[in-house]
Scaffold this motif. Sequence first.
Motif, PDB file in Angstrom:
ATOM      1  N   ARG A  38       0.906  -0.989   0.061  1.00 17.51           N
ATOM      2  CA  ARG A  38      -0.185   0.047   0.053  1.00 17.51           C
ATOM      3  C   ARG A  38       0.758   1.320  -0.049  1.00 17.51           C
ATOM      4  NH1 ARG A  38      -1.685   2.382   4.481  1.00 17.51           N
ATOM      5  NH2 ARG A  38      -1.356   0.607   5.683  1.00 17.51           N
ATOM      6  N   ILE A  39       2.035   1.193   0.895  1.00 14.73           N
ATOM      7  CA  ILE A  39       2.808   2.457   1.007  1.00 14.73           C
ATOM      8  C   ILE A  39       3.560   2.470  -0.405  1.00 14.73           C
ATOM      9  CG2 ILE A  39       4.924   3.320   1.945  1.00 14.73           C
ATOM     10  CD1 ILE A  39       3.729   2.184   4.807  1.00 14.73           C
ATOM     11  N   ALA A  40       4.107   1.429  -0.957  1.00 18.89           N
ATOM     12  CA  ALA A  40       4.934   1.453  -2.103  1.00 18.89           C
ATOM     13  C   ALA A  40       4.206   1.887  -3.528  1.00 18.89           C
ATOM     14  CB  ALA A  40       5.505   0.328  -2.522  1.00 18.89           C
ATOM     15  N   ARG A  41       2.803   1.691  -3.416  1.00 24.23           N
ATOM     16  CA  ARG A  41       1.861   2.048  -4.596  1.00 24.23           C
ATOM     17  C   ARG A  41       1.511   3.437  -4.577  1.00 24.23           C
ATOM     18  NH1 ARG A  41      -1.147  -3.861  -5.308  1.00 24.23           N
ATOM     19  NH2 ARG A  41       0.777  -4.895  -5.981  1.00 24.23           N
ATOM     20  N   ALA A  42       1.489   3.883  -3.365  1.00 30.79           N
ATOM     21  CA  ALA A  42       0.730   5.191  -3.177  1.00 30.79           C
ATOM     22  C   ALA A  42       1.400   6.464  -4.086  1.00 30.79           C
ATOM     23  CB  ALA A  42       0.566   5.686  -1.782  1.00 30.79           C
ATOM     24  N   THR A  43       0.817   7.389  -4.369  1.00 27.16           N
ATOM     25  CA  THR A  43       1.125   8.503  -5.057  1.00 27.16           C
ATOM     26  C   THR A  43       0.863   9.683  -4.156  1.00 27.16           C
ATOM     27  OG1 THR A  43       1.056   8.072  -7.415  1.00 27.16           O
ATOM     28  CG2 THR A  43       1.196  10.127  -7.048  1.00 27.16           C
ATOM     29  N   PRO A  44       1.758  10.124  -3.174  1.00 27.74           N
ATOM     30  CA  PRO A  44       1.185  11.092  -2.244  1.00 27.74           C
ATOM     31  C   PRO A  44       0.913  12.524  -2.890  1.00 27.74           C
ATOM     32  CG  PRO A  44       3.219  10.142  -1.432  1.00 27.74           C
ATOM     33  CD  PRO A  44       3.123   9.842  -3.037  1.00 27.74           C
ATOM     34  N   VAL A  45      -0.060  13.176  -2.586  1.00 30.10           N
ATOM     35  CA  VAL A  45      -0.784  14.380  -2.728  1.00 30.10           C
ATOM     36  C   VAL A  45      -0.494  15.654  -1.859  1.00 30.10           C
ATOM     37  CG1 VAL A  45      -2.986  15.839  -3.120  1.00 30.10           C
ATOM     38  CG2 VAL A  45      -3.016  13.253  -3.551  1.00 30.10           C
ATOM     39  N   ASP A  46      -0.065  16.872  -2.558  1.00 29.59           N
ATOM     40  CA  ASP A  46       0.503  18.128  -1.935  1.00 29.59           C
ATOM     41  C   ASP A  46      -0.767  18.677  -1.708  1.00 29.59           C
ATOM     42  OD1 ASP A  46       1.570  20.390  -1.050  1.00 29.59           O
ATOM     43  OD2 ASP A  46       3.138  20.554  -2.736  1.00 29.59           O
ATOM     44  N   PRO A  47      -1.177  18.765  -0.286  1.00 26.04           N
ATOM     45  CA  PRO A  47      -2.479  19.697  -0.123  1.00 26.04           C
ATOM     46  C   PRO A  47      -2.239  21.070  -0.174  1.00 26.04           C
ATOM     47  CG  PRO A  47      -1.162  19.071   1.765  1.00 26.04           C
ATOM     48  CD  PRO A  47      -0.406  18.494   0.773  1.00 26.04           C
ATOM     49  N   GLY A  48      -1.102  21.691  -0.697  1.00 26.78           N
ATOM     50  CA  GLY A  48      -0.891  23.311  -0.717  1.00 26.78           C
ATOM     51  C   GLY A  48      -0.437  23.752   0.755  1.00 26.78           C
ATOM     52  N   ALA A  49      -0.102  22.924   1.532  1.00 27.37           N
ATOM     53  CA  ALA A  49       0.434  23.543   2.901  1.00 27.37           C
ATOM     54  C   ALA A  49       1.748  22.439   3.353  1.00 27.37           C
ATOM     55  CB  ALA A  49      -0.594  23.884   3.898  1.00 27.37           C
ATOM     56  N   PRO A  50       2.508  22.784   4.097  1.00 28.52           N
ATOM     57  CA  PRO A  50       3.453  22.017   5.035  1.00 28.52           C
ATOM     58  C   PRO A  50       2.696  21.036   5.670  1.00 28.52           C
ATOM     59  CG  PRO A  50       4.181  24.138   5.025  1.00 28.52           C
ATOM     60  CD  PRO A  50       2.980  24.284   4.682  1.00 28.52           C
ATOM     61  N   ASP A 147      -1.273  10.097  13.994  1.00 29.23           N
ATOM     62  CA  ASP A 147      -1.340   8.718  13.502  1.00 29.23           C
ATOM     63  C   ASP A 147      -1.350   8.480  11.939  1.00 29.23           C
ATOM     64  OD1 ASP A 147      -1.377   5.974  13.840  1.00 29.23           O
ATOM     65  OD2 ASP A 147      -3.254   5.916  14.531  1.00 29.23           O
ATOM     66  N   ALA A 148      -0.532   9.088  11.319  1.00 31.76           N
ATOM     67  CA  ALA A 148      -0.448   8.977   9.880  1.00 31.76           C
ATOM     68  C   ALA A 148       0.974   8.485   9.356  1.00 31.76           C
ATOM     69  CB  ALA A 148      -0.780  10.371   9.130  1.00 31.76           C
ATOM     70  N   HIS A 149       1.910   7.858  10.048  1.00 29.17           N
ATOM     71  CA  HIS A 149       2.832   7.225   9.383  1.00 29.17           C
ATOM     72  C   HIS A 149       2.813   6.211   8.333  1.00 29.17           C
ATOM     73  CE1 HIS A 149       6.959   7.235   9.259  1.00 29.17           C
ATOM     74  NE2 HIS A 149       7.251   5.844   9.421  1.00 29.17           N
ATOM     75  N   GLN A 150       1.719   5.432   8.636  1.00 30.58           N
ATOM     76  CA  GLN A 150       1.367   4.372   7.755  1.00 30.58           C
ATOM     77  C   GLN A 150       0.447   4.776   6.483  1.00 30.58           C
ATOM     78  OE1 GLN A 150       1.552   3.821  11.054  1.00 30.58           O
ATOM     79  NE2 GLN A 150       3.865   2.816  10.889  1.00 30.58           N
ATOM     80  N   ASN A 151       0.135   5.964   6.641  1.00 32.14           N
ATOM     81  CA  ASN A 151      -0.808   6.444   5.680  1.00 32.14           C
ATOM     82  C   ASN A 151      -0.060   7.309   4.579  1.00 32.14           C
ATOM     83  OD1 ASN A 151      -2.861   8.246   4.431  1.00 32.14           O
ATOM     84  ND2 ASN A 151      -4.415   7.583   5.747  1.00 32.14           N
ATOM     85  N   PRO A 152       0.027   6.900   3.390  1.00 33.45           N
ATOM     86  CA  PRO A 152       0.839   7.527   2.338  1.00 33.45           C
ATOM     87  C   PRO A 152       0.113   8.427   1.227  1.00 33.45           C
ATOM     88  CG  PRO A 152       0.214   5.456   1.483  1.00 33.45           C
ATOM     89  CD  PRO A 152      -0.692   5.564   2.954  1.00 33.45           C
TER      90      PRO A 152
END
Length: 345
Positions: A38-50, A147-152
Amino acid sequence: MKLNTPRWWYSRDRRHAPMTRMLLKPASWLWAGVTARRIARATPVDPGAPVISIGNLTVGGSGKTPITREVLRLLHAQGIKAAALSRGYGGALEGPVQVDLAVHTAADVGDEPLMLAADAPAWIARDRVAGAKAAVAAGAETLVLDDAHQNPTLKKTLSLIVVDGETRGDEWPFGDGSVFPSGPMREPLAAGLARADAVVVLLPADLSEADPELVATFGALPVFIARLEPAVAPPSGPQVGFAGIAKPWKVERSLIAAGCDLKDFVPFPDHAELSERDFALLTDRAALFEAGLVTTEKDWVRLSPQWRGRIVAWPVAARLEQEAAFAGFLAKALLPLREKVAAEG
């Protein structure tokens, strides 16, 4: 039905529950494999803020929420409009929705978001991307993910790992290193640390220093030491305590270390919703010892108004030993993105 956290999870000695560990190993391999894919296949989204992620490598009990609250406090002290974002575990609302203390209950948004909302704007969303965009649209300059370390799904500016620093006796925060359900790990230690930018070791108030062996586990990663300290003294007189957190025995230890006259302690599963039978048990124990009832702030926010009036909340807070250095670490990580956002705005 929720179950209490197995104490043997946090023992490095594999002689504890050896047959159970062995029988659960195949499920552990499956869990670890699914998480890694799940982590390897994800494409993280930039929400427009750090985005600052506060996570851990185990299935609870490390102290993420106190550290999240402290990070929010330090960001606000720097003049940064930071908002918390949580999945809202235990709540019925899917979100995105901003937590309103005058409207929402733990049944709506979960217990931890209610605690976070007492300090800063807090949002819950099953879809972290949608929640992040909603918070930014509402004015958040920085997002703090609980609690988001495993949420990519979100692009993270900084990933902090919170680790329980209790290593006395036979305890070790990662147990024997086994992944859930044969151990407490959400993923293998090396895999989780590889995505981290720093580690916060959270010590109980009565532990003098972090175990050097534990600190050495994190290699070259920056390590910050924090302490979980009582925000107020425990209630006076004899008390019966209870807690529904991942490691309820830590609450029992902390109450005793803080000088509470603790006559009895009742553990419940993490995020447990207490039944009338549970309350009857607690009131019976309190009557037996002619004692009051005391619990954690997290448990207290889940109580009905009726029971809140009969039970005392004992809040604790995380404090960094090198607060200025940690605040500087946050500021340095956020500065480039804040400058970029400002220029584009």
